[in-house]
Design a protein around this motif. Structure first.
Motif, PDB file in Angstrom:
ATOM      1  N   SER A  41       0.742  -1.219   0.059  1.00 16.90           N
ATOM      2  CA  SER A  41       0.069  -0.216  -0.038  1.00 16.90           C
ATOM      3  C   SER A  41       0.887   1.195  -0.098  1.00 16.90           C
ATOM      4  O   SER A  41       0.338   2.468  -0.289  1.00 16.90           O
ATOM      5  N   SER A  42       2.132   1.272   0.597  1.00 13.93           N
ATOM      6  CA  SER A  42       2.913   2.290   0.640  1.00 13.93           C
ATOM      7  C   SER A  42       3.187   3.148  -0.642  1.00 13.93           C
ATOM      8  O   SER A  42       2.970   4.248  -0.830  1.00 13.93           O
ATOM      9  N   ASP A  70       9.287  -8.147  -6.626  1.00 17.67           N
ATOM     10  CA  ASP A  70       8.963  -9.523  -6.216  1.00 17.67           C
ATOM     11  C   ASP A  70       7.669 -10.014  -6.826  1.00 17.67           C
ATOM     12  O   ASP A  70       6.877  -9.272  -7.551  1.00 17.67           O
ATOM     13  N   HIS A 141      11.649  -6.207   6.274  1.00 19.37           N
ATOM     14  CA  HIS A 141      11.819  -7.058   5.110  1.00 19.37           C
ATOM     15  C   HIS A 141      11.638  -5.920   3.805  1.00 19.37           C
ATOM     16  O   HIS A 141      10.916  -4.842   3.980  1.00 19.37           O
ATOM     17  N   ARG A 170      -4.711  -9.391   4.171  1.00 15.67           N
ATOM     18  CA  ARG A 170      -5.920  -8.516   4.092  1.00 15.67           C
ATOM     19  C   ARG A 170      -6.271  -8.401   2.420  1.00 15.67           C
ATOM     20  O   ARG A 170      -7.448  -8.069   2.281  1.00 15.67           O
ATOM     21  N   LYS A 205       4.649   1.854  11.213  1.00 21.04           N
ATOM     22  CA  LYS A 205       5.890   1.706  10.634  1.00 21.04           C
ATOM     23  C   LYS A 205       7.016   2.458  11.485  1.00 21.04           C
ATOM     24  O   LYS A 205       8.228   2.433  11.180  1.00 21.04           O
TER      25      LYS A 205
HETATM   26  C1  GLP Z   1       5.072  -6.819   0.793  1.00 16.57           C
HETATM   27  C2  GLP Z   1       5.954  -6.531  -0.396  1.00 16.57           C
HETATM   28  C3  GLP Z   1       7.027  -5.468  -0.001  1.00 16.57           C
HETATM   29  C4  GLP Z   1       6.238  -4.233   0.763  1.00 16.57           C
HETATM   30  C5  GLP Z   1       5.782  -4.812   2.108  1.00 16.57           C
HETATM   31  C6  GLP Z   1       4.775  -3.590   2.797  1.00 16.57           C
HETATM   32  O1  GLP Z   1       5.632  -7.790   1.448  1.00 16.57           O
HETATM   33  N1  GLP Z   1       6.499  -7.651  -0.797  1.00 16.57           N
HETATM   34  O2  GLP Z   1       7.575  -5.221  -1.216  1.00 16.57           O
HETATM   35  O3  GLP Z   1       7.423  -3.209   1.155  1.00 16.57           O
HETATM   36  O4  GLP Z   1       4.623  -5.707   1.629  1.00 16.57           O
HETATM   37  O5  GLP Z   1       3.707  -3.296   2.212  1.00 16.57           O
HETATM   38  P1  GLP Z   1       2.867  -2.130   3.029  1.00 16.57           P
HETATM   39  O6  GLP Z   1       3.416  -0.602   2.152  1.00 16.57           O
HETATM   40  O7  GLP Z   1       1.380  -2.322   2.381  1.00 16.57           O
HETATM   41  O8  GLP Z   1       2.865  -1.967   4.332  1.00 16.57           O
END
Ligand code: GLP
Length: 249
Positions: A41-42, A70, A141, A170, A205
């Motif tokens: 989502s970021s 990925d 990660h 989700r 975060k």
């Molecule tokens: C997944 C993706 C990552 C991403 C992470 C965080 O695991 N593989 O690349 O940074 O989600 O996602 P969000 O931005 O939704 O918190």
């Protein structure tokens, strides 16, 4: 934290504009540049901003090449939860990038090693990633490089932790449907990018931002390796920076 440049914006939309400025500048400087892209989502406010800028004639994606971080193992490109599908829906279908200039690891690869090597080779043939976008997981990660005892170097298959599967459930109907493995660029692939832009937003975060950028560099927090990259721009909102702001005054 040696070289990281940090921008703190009021909210995710303002952060997206700062990140978009970085991509706009990279594309203007080199119209056929190679951009590394992320899901989650970021990046969504950034993708909306980039689409709007191209519609206003401020950016031109027609010569840009892109490589995604990925993909879930076992999901076909047309699966609504696949990262290829996510990229089409949220960015590629709305900009002038050519389909053959977008690569995402093949979730259905039968020869995993060959697919991963070909992915690395394609990026190399393109001349390497000029600017790489990253988000971060709650455990630090990047891509699907989960905490472990070493930094995986190149594109590879990775098992997903329960934390990551839970965070990503989700998007699925149930936890059981979340794949248990994925294909991801390695930490070496990411670190080879000439420039990196990481977006971190939201109070949830704040702790991992602090640990990744203000703590020791360790494969237990994969994103902490970014402290060693010479050109990282961290774009966050005030909520995500709140703990770092308290601790670093
Ligand atoms: C997944 C993706 C990552 C991403 C992470 C965080 O695991 N593989 O690349 O940074 O989600 O996602 P969000 O931005 O939704 O918190």
């Amino acid at each position: 934290m040696l070289y990281t440049k940090i921008y703190t914006a009021k909210n995710p939309e303002a952060a997206a504009k700062i990140a978009a400025d970085q991509f706009e500048a990279a594309i203007k400087q080199k119209p056929a540049c190679v951009i590394g892209l992320a899901t989650g989502s970021s990046p969504l406010p950034l993708y909306r901003e980039l689409i709007a800028r191209e519609q206003r004639g401020e950016i031109d994606f027609s010569r840009v090449r892109s490589a995604n971080l990925d993909e879930y193992k076992g999901l076909p490109a047309d699966h609504p939860q696949s990262y290829r599908f996510f990229m089409q829906e949220n960015l590629f279908d709305h900009i002038s990038i050519r389909p053959e200039n977008t690569i995402v690891p093949d979730g259905l690869a039968s020869d995993v090693e060959a697919m991963c090597m070909a992915y690395e080779r394609k990026i190399e043939d393109w001349g390497g990633v000029d600017i790489q976008l990253l988000g971060i997981g709650h455990d630090g990660h990047i891509g699907f490089n989960e905490p472990c005892d070493h930094f995986p170097l190149w594109t590879h298959e990775a098992a997903l932790t329960e934390m990551t599967r839970n965070a990503n459930k989700r998007f699925f109907d149930s936890l059981d449907e979340v794949p248990t493995a994925a294909f991801t660029m390695g930490i070496g692939t990411v670190m080879a990018a000439r420039r990196i832009v990481m977006i971190i937003t939201g109070a949830d975060k704040a702790e991992i931002l602090y640990r990744a950028f203000f703590g020791p560099v360790t494969p237990e927090i994969p994103a902490s390796v970014l402290q060693l990259h010479p050109d990282v721009t961290l774009v966050c909102d005030e909520a995500a920076f709140s703990l770092a702001a308290q601790k670093t005054v």
